[in-house]
Design a protein around this motif. Sequence first.
Motif: not given
Length: 154
Positions: A24, A46, A57, A59, A76
Amino acid sequence: MESDLFDYEHASSGAASFYPAQCSSLKKGGYVIIKNRPCKVVELSTSAPGKHGHAKVNYVGLDIFTRRKYMQFAPSNSMIQVPNVKKGNAQLIGIGDGFAHLLINGIVSSIRVPEGRLGDEVRDIFDEDGEALVSTLVVVINMIGLYSTHCRWR
């Protein structure tokens, strides 16, 4: 020009090539290891926590050497690995035998001059001015056996 590539005021053996961080805490523009490759985070989203789980999350990162895109998602509250990345500037002081000699905080380092058009441009710039500035990016990752210095010639 002073750079933070070598910081002698803080004692460190340099052995830690990465450090753990909570997922996170990732930020866009930060660094993360995705599939054993050091990546720069370019997208980050998120999701809200579900009925029985934690927030996730998602990414996306670009490999800092190959520019290949990698994607990963994780809860997270999970731990991820963040590579130690040091940026700095160096002065190009000479070119010989296919190697560029860089001066970084009084220490001379040598790296191979790129092939092709970029290498020709570097040689031309150095021949005209006798010196040039180079942006450096150093990543040391022992866990995957990668030590690399990436230079952006300018």
